[in-house]
Scaffold this motif. Structure first.
Motif, PDB file in Angstrom:
ATOM      1  N   PRO A 229       0.871  -1.185   0.085  1.00  0.00           N
ATOM      2  CA  PRO A 229       0.269   0.122   0.128  1.00  0.00           C
ATOM      3  C   PRO A 229       0.866   1.501   0.069  1.00  0.00           C
ATOM      4  O   PRO A 229       0.708   1.954  -0.647  1.00  0.00           O
ATOM      5  CB  PRO A 229      -0.069  -0.302   1.161  1.00  0.00           C
ATOM      6  CG  PRO A 229       0.086  -0.953   1.627  1.00  0.00           C
ATOM      7  CD  PRO A 229       0.503  -1.995   1.226  1.00  0.00           C
ATOM      8  N   ILE A 230       1.723   1.599   0.621  1.00  0.00           N
ATOM      9  CA  ILE A 230       3.182   2.544   0.651  1.00  0.00           C
ATOM     10  C   ILE A 230       3.765   2.620  -0.918  1.00  0.00           C
ATOM     11  O   ILE A 230       3.388   3.760  -1.307  1.00  0.00           O
ATOM     12  CB  ILE A 230       3.606   2.586   1.494  1.00  0.00           C
ATOM     13  CG1 ILE A 230       3.983   2.341   2.972  1.00  0.00           C
ATOM     14  CG2 ILE A 230       4.885   3.221   1.292  1.00  0.00           C
ATOM     15  CD1 ILE A 230       4.769   2.713   4.428  1.00  0.00           C
ATOM     16  N   LEU A 231       4.016   1.657  -1.001  1.00  0.00           N
ATOM     17  CA  LEU A 231       4.440   1.837  -2.782  1.00  0.00           C
ATOM     18  C   LEU A 231       3.355   2.136  -3.666  1.00  0.00           C
ATOM     19  O   LEU A 231       3.203   2.767  -4.983  1.00  0.00           O
ATOM     20  CB  LEU A 231       4.889   0.372  -2.927  1.00  0.00           C
ATOM     21  CG  LEU A 231       6.321   0.066  -3.174  1.00  0.00           C
ATOM     22  CD1 LEU A 231       6.505  -1.397  -3.728  1.00  0.00           C
ATOM     23  CD2 LEU A 231       7.590   1.354  -3.392  1.00  0.00           C
ATOM     24  N   ILE A 232       2.328   1.754  -3.839  1.00  0.00           N
ATOM     25  CA  ILE A 232       0.859   1.806  -4.587  1.00  0.00           C
ATOM     26  C   ILE A 232       0.523   3.414  -3.581  1.00  0.00           C
ATOM     27  O   ILE A 232       0.222   4.325  -5.250  1.00  0.00           O
ATOM     28  CB  ILE A 232      -0.674   1.419  -3.950  1.00  0.00           C
ATOM     29  CG1 ILE A 232      -0.412  -0.202  -4.825  1.00  0.00           C
ATOM     30  CG2 ILE A 232      -1.617   2.163  -4.545  1.00  0.00           C
ATOM     31  CD1 ILE A 232      -1.397  -0.843  -4.360  1.00  0.00           C
ATOM     32  N   ALA A 233      -0.029   3.989  -2.979  1.00  0.00           N
ATOM     33  CA  ALA A 233      -0.174   5.519  -2.687  1.00  0.00           C
ATOM     34  C   ALA A 233       1.315   6.162  -3.228  1.00  0.00           C
ATOM     35  O   ALA A 233       1.018   7.403  -3.746  1.00  0.00           O
ATOM     36  CB  ALA A 233       0.263   5.414  -0.745  1.00  0.00           C
ATOM     37  N   VAL A 234       2.147   5.828  -2.871  1.00  0.00           N
ATOM     38  CA  VAL A 234       3.995   7.454  -3.055  1.00  0.00           C
ATOM     39  C   VAL A 234       3.849   7.082  -4.972  1.00  0.00           C
ATOM     40  O   VAL A 234       3.849   8.609  -5.812  1.00  0.00           O
ATOM     41  CB  VAL A 234       5.119   6.473  -2.758  1.00  0.00           C
ATOM     42  CG1 VAL A 234       5.558   7.439  -3.499  1.00  0.00           C
ATOM     43  CG2 VAL A 234       5.007   6.981  -1.522  1.00  0.00           C
ATOM     44  N   VAL A 235       3.729   5.872  -5.337  1.00  0.00           N
ATOM     45  CA  VAL A 235       3.403   6.013  -6.700  1.00  0.00           C
ATOM     46  C   VAL A 235       2.451   6.099  -7.514  1.00  0.00           C
ATOM     47  O   VAL A 235       2.470   7.096  -8.480  1.00  0.00           O
ATOM     48  CB  VAL A 235       3.890   4.475  -7.646  1.00  0.00           C
ATOM     49  CG1 VAL A 235       3.666   3.997  -9.336  1.00  0.00           C
ATOM     50  CG2 VAL A 235       5.351   3.612  -6.529  1.00  0.00           C
ATOM     51  N   GLY A 236       0.915   6.451  -7.469  1.00  0.00           N
ATOM     52  CA  GLY A 236       0.151   6.643  -7.270  1.00  0.00           C
ATOM     53  C   GLY A 236      -0.273   8.003  -7.518  1.00  0.00           C
ATOM     54  O   GLY A 236      -0.120   8.871  -8.752  1.00  0.00           O
TER      55      GLY A 236
END
Length: 287
Positions: A229-236
């Motif tokens: 979820p951290i990756l998704i939030a940041v990359v999003g």
């Protein structure tokens, strides 16, 4: 406001259906989104006088998910068994690369046939930028779909992106610039560091809820429940800012008007253009 609600009432159930239950409809949905998205980025380019080949670009972009899906079709009976037994299938991504190479070949052939030299580099580069950025990156949705728990992963990714976008806005409106005086990025002055951090926190919480209550059999556990979820939030958020770069460069407010108050397809799917490739390789190599 009414228009935004009506679009959401149609788009959200449609997305849930094609992600969880669609096959041919999923492919049609993907090709349609890519085609419209490429058209929108070409429209933005043309507003600045940039010459592109819209027809070839849209056809090549739409051919990428079709090429990826062809490997699924060629293993039809085996694929049904794999999905039924919850094993998953590895889509051949090299077929997407082959389509990109074909696109460059076609565009150069057209310029040679037209006997044109001036502006050929920009013509090929900008046309292929639309194909690569929208078509190839977003087409990573196809191999995710046919992975182990692929449909559930697509729905999970979509939910996390929705949560990330929503809470980046809500936290930003409520607490923006109260802890950090400067904004997140000059490219999009309204975005705040507080909103970005709030997005990450609520996306992590949502991932834990999805695993605990919605998709208990999702193939993820341990530290990955936090990293994903951290990756998704940041990359999003980076994907959202990336589209803002294009819109500012080309001098437009929205990528299009097809979704009314929601703007264009790129305005709604800008985060996923970056998140889908990230998650495909993360799921492939780490989960």
């Amino acid at each position: 406001m009414l228009n935004r609600i009506l679009v959401a009432l149609i788009l959200v159930p449609l997305t849930v259906y094609v992600y969880l239950y669609g096959d041919k409809s999923f492919l049609a949905f993907t090709v349609l989104l890519i085609g419209i998205g490429i058209y929108e980025i070409y429209q933005m380019m043309e507003s600045k006088g940039i010459v592109v080949n819209k027809v070839v670009g849209i056809i090549i972009g739409g051919a990428i998910p079709l090429a990826l899906y062809s490997s699924v079709l060629s293993n039809g009976n085996m694929l049904k068994k794999l999905i039924k037994n919850n094993i998953g299938y590895n889509v051949d991504m090299s077929k997407g690369t082959m389509v990109l190479i074909l696109g460059i070949f076609i565009l150069m052939f057209i310029r040679i046939y037209q006997n044109k030299v001036e502006g050929s580099s920009d013509y090929v580069a900008y046309t292929m930028l639309g194909v690569l950025y929208v078509g190839f990156l977003f087409a990573h949705i196809v191999p995710i779909k046919y992975m182990l728990n692929g449909s559930k992963w697509l729905m999970t990714i979509q939910i996390l992106v929705w949560i990330s976008d929503t809470f980046a806005y809500l936290v930003g409106v409520k607490f923006g610039r109260k802890l950090f005086s400067r904004g997140l990025c000059e490219i999009s002055p309204k975005k705040s560091i507080e909103g970005s951090l709030g997005s990450i926190v609520f996306t992590v919480i949502t991932m834990l809820l999805i695993k605990g209550f919605l998709f208990k059999d999702l193939n993820i556990s341990g530290i990955h429940l936090i990293i994903v979820p951290i990756l998704i939030a940041v990359v999003g958020q980076i994907g959202d800012l990336a589209e803002s770069v294009f819109k500012r460069e080309f001098g437009v407010k929205d990528s299009g008007k097809i979704l009314g108050g929601h703007g264009g397809i790129l305005d709604r799917y800008d985060s996923l253009i970056w998140v889908f490739p990230l998650m495909y390789y993360y799921l492939k190599f780490f989960l």
